[in-house]
Design an enzyme around this catalytic site. Structure first.
Site, PDB file in Angstrom:
ATOM      1  N   LYS A 172       0.883  -1.183   0.000  1.00  0.00           N
ATOM      2  CA  LYS A 172       0.000   0.000   0.000  1.00  0.00           C
ATOM      3  C   LYS A 172       0.913   1.222   0.000  1.00  0.00           C
ATOM      4  CE  LYS A 172      -2.340   3.228   1.761  1.00  0.00           C
ATOM      5  NZ  LYS A 172      -1.778   4.483   1.230  1.00  0.00           N
ATOM      6  N   GLU A 247       8.929   1.876  11.285  1.00  0.00           N
ATOM      7  CA  GLU A 247       9.996   2.865  11.071  1.00  0.00           C
ATOM      8  C   GLU A 247       9.318   4.214  11.047  1.00  0.00           C
ATOM      9  OE1 GLU A 247      13.100   2.126  10.809  1.00  0.00           O
ATOM     10  OE2 GLU A 247      13.062  -0.020  10.392  1.00  0.00           O
ATOM     11  N   CYS A 281      13.523  10.971   7.110  1.00  0.00           N
ATOM     12  CA  CYS A 281      13.419  10.767   8.565  1.00  0.00           C
ATOM     13  C   CYS A 281      14.777  10.874   9.249  1.00  0.00           C
ATOM     14  CB  CYS A 281      12.756   9.434   8.863  1.00  0.00           C
ATOM     15  SG  CYS A 281      13.535   8.058   8.024  1.00  0.00           S
ATOM     16  N   GLU A 383       9.080  16.809  15.341  1.00  0.00           N
ATOM     17  CA  GLU A 383       9.490  16.562  13.953  1.00  0.00           C
ATOM     18  C   GLU A 383       8.766  17.529  13.019  1.00  0.00           C
ATOM     19  OE1 GLU A 383       8.174  13.067  11.790  1.00  0.00           O
ATOM     20  OE2 GLU A 383      10.205  12.755  11.054  1.00  0.00           O
TER      21      GLU A 383
END
Ligand code: TXE
Length: 481
Positions: A172, A247, A281, A383
């Site tokens: 997906k 992750e 990331c 973040e």
């Protein structure tokens, strides 16, 4: 304009409900594709196809499956330029990055895992009266959910080990970046991989992705994406006892020690902050600088970043392209506003660049450098996932470690120093899954990749991936009858 379809049981088809989602080029705002708005019914179809294909695929030898991976790699390599172009148009990233990182790594991921199986050993533990033999069985049907920042790079990182270990796959991809996943389906169709082994379902995360995670016949979920989504995925998958790898995000520190050769490494430090417009990331979005070199470092850093060219992603000279969407740019800009409220000073950037009519609907944002914030402010610890770095001074190494660890994330860090022994001793005290010393994103595909705290659960990479995509079974045979 591309009409992307799902790939189920070796066939391209619309979602059962025939509904579509528009896919835009974020640099121009142009409509470039439509994708199916799939739901549980499409997931069901794919699961049934995968279940049918599983006995045959899992019974092939591992070498036979590795040969299929090599065929995928060869075919993908032939379409290298197309992958890079699609990735650049779909994400807004510079074409050079799409070539050097995305297109290159997608091919090497398949080759790497195809070759790694040569080194797999079957451990045995002998006892006086018995032998324990450990065998690896595929986990079953693997659900692979991937984000928009490195679309095919991250998808291939999961598909290759999943397939080689004998799993069937339902992928997906992010609804924002479906094009190279679709190209991978074309490649897989062209080489004639047995039908049902690899399936792709497109759609929204909370509908199609959620149905994938909830499906009782999916045995394993490998997810890369935001920490908030990771929580939802974990909450859904944990009570069903699915194997799970997460992750998630990061707020990584770049630590510049007193003796660092920051002048010759300034391009690498800037790259670690702004690669892919800061949407990786692993990006070093907090730069911690020893107070004795603060002024010369900042002069060099600001000068270097202000020379980075922002503009047309398809131009080979572009260093910074567009962010993934206008909505995401708004989120990043809200952090710049927050930084000002929190007492930060914008040293560079913070604005939307003027790039002419063609890119007036694009999600561009200047690379932004902010100083003067408290190290535990929201801007410095949350973040942002955009081209924004905060700079912090430190006096003692202890302070740098304290600042680096002062966030809920724990993915990666980089340390810049001539004293590599000191660098390694600092690395051991950082609460992160990965640390680079005098480099950044220097990747050996054999090493474990992943984070601690809110950056995720589990490790992928090399044997760690092969292990994740298998169930170990110990067979203890008693000799002494
Ligand atoms: O990610 P999402 P988004 C971070 C970054 C970014 C934030 C959100 O901070 O701002 O995440 O980005 C699917 N069940 N990262 O919104 O939503 C979704 O369709 C199952 C860090 O793009 O997490 C997509 O395929 N799946 C990250 C994938 O999850 C669901 C890279 C990731 O989307 C789902 C990207 C659900 N309920 C963003 N909801 C990194 N670590 O590299 C969504 N999805």
């Amino acid at each position: 304009m591309i009409h992307v379809q799902n790939y189920i049981n070796g066939t391209f088809r619309n979602s059962i409900n025939n509904n579509c989602i528009n896919n835009l080029n974020p640099a121009t705002g142009d409509l470039i594709a439509t994708i199916p708005k799939s739901d549980l019914n499409d997931i069901d179809l794919a699961v049934n196809a995968a279940k049918k294909a599983f006995p045959l695929w899992s019974n092939l030898t591992i070498n036979e499956r590795a040969n299929w991976l090599k065929k995928i790699a060869n075919e993908l390599e032939k379409r290298f330029d197309e992958v890079a172009k699609l990735e650049s148009k779909d994400t807004g990233k510079p074409i050079t990055l799409a070539k050097n990182v995305d297109a290159t790594r997608s091919v090497s991921n398949f080759r790497f895992f195809a070759n790694l199986i040569e080194e797999l050993e079957n451990p045995e533990f002998g006892m006086d009266d018995a032998m324990n033999t450990i065998i690896r069985k595929p986990a079953g049907i693997a659900g692979l959910i991937t984000p928009w920042n490195l679309p095919l790079y991250l998808l291939s990182w999961k598909v290759a080990p999943a397939l080689v270990m004998g799993n069937c796959v339902i992928a997906k991809p992010s609804e924002l970046t479906p094009l190279t996943a679709n190209l991978l389906a074309e490649v897989i169709s062209d080489i004639g991989l047995p039908k049902g082994v690899f399936n792709i379902i497109h759609g929204y995360g909370n509908e199609c992705g959620q149905s994938l995670v909830e499906h009782p016949d999916i045995n394993l979920i490998s997810f890369t994406g935001g920490t908030q989504t990771g929580k939802i995925v974990a909450k859904t998958a944990a009570p069903m006892f699915k194997k799970l790898s997460l992750e998630l995000g990061g707020k990584n520190a770049t630590i510049i020690l007193e003796d660092a050769d920051f002048i010759s490494n300034i391009d690498k430090i800037a790259r670690s902050a702004f690669l892919n417009q800061g949407q990786v990331c692993l990006c070093g979005s907090r730069i911690l600088v020893h107070e004795s070199i603060y002024t010369p470092f900042m002069e060099n850093f600001v000068k270097h970043v202000s020379s980075m060219r922002i503009g047309d992603p398809l131009d080979e000279n572009t260093a910074l392209g567009s962010l993934i969407s206008l909505e995401h740019r708004e989120k990043v800009e809200s952090y710049i506003e927050l930084a000002i409220e929190e007492g930060g000073k914008i040293l560079l950037g913070g604005k939307r660049p003027e790039l002419g009519e063609k890119f007036s609907r694009g999600a561009f944002l200047e690379p932004t450098i902010i100083e003067g914030l408290k190290f535990n402010s929201r801007t410095s610890t949350e973040e942002i996932f955009g081209p924004v770095v905060t700079i912090h001074r430190f006096k003692q190494v202890e302070d740098a470690i304290k600042i680096a660890n002062c966030t809920k994330y724990g993915l990666a860090a980089s340390i810049w120093t001539k004293d590599t022994e000191l660098g390694e001793s600092i690395a051991k005290r950082l609460d992160t899954g990965m640390v680079w010393i005098n480099c950044w994103l220097h990747r050996d595909l054999r090493v474990p990749f992943g984070g601690v705290k809110s950056s995720g659960v589990g490790r992928e990479g090399g044997f760690y991936s092969l292990e994740f995509f298998t169930e170990l079974q110990n067979i203890c045979t008693f000799y002494d009858l």
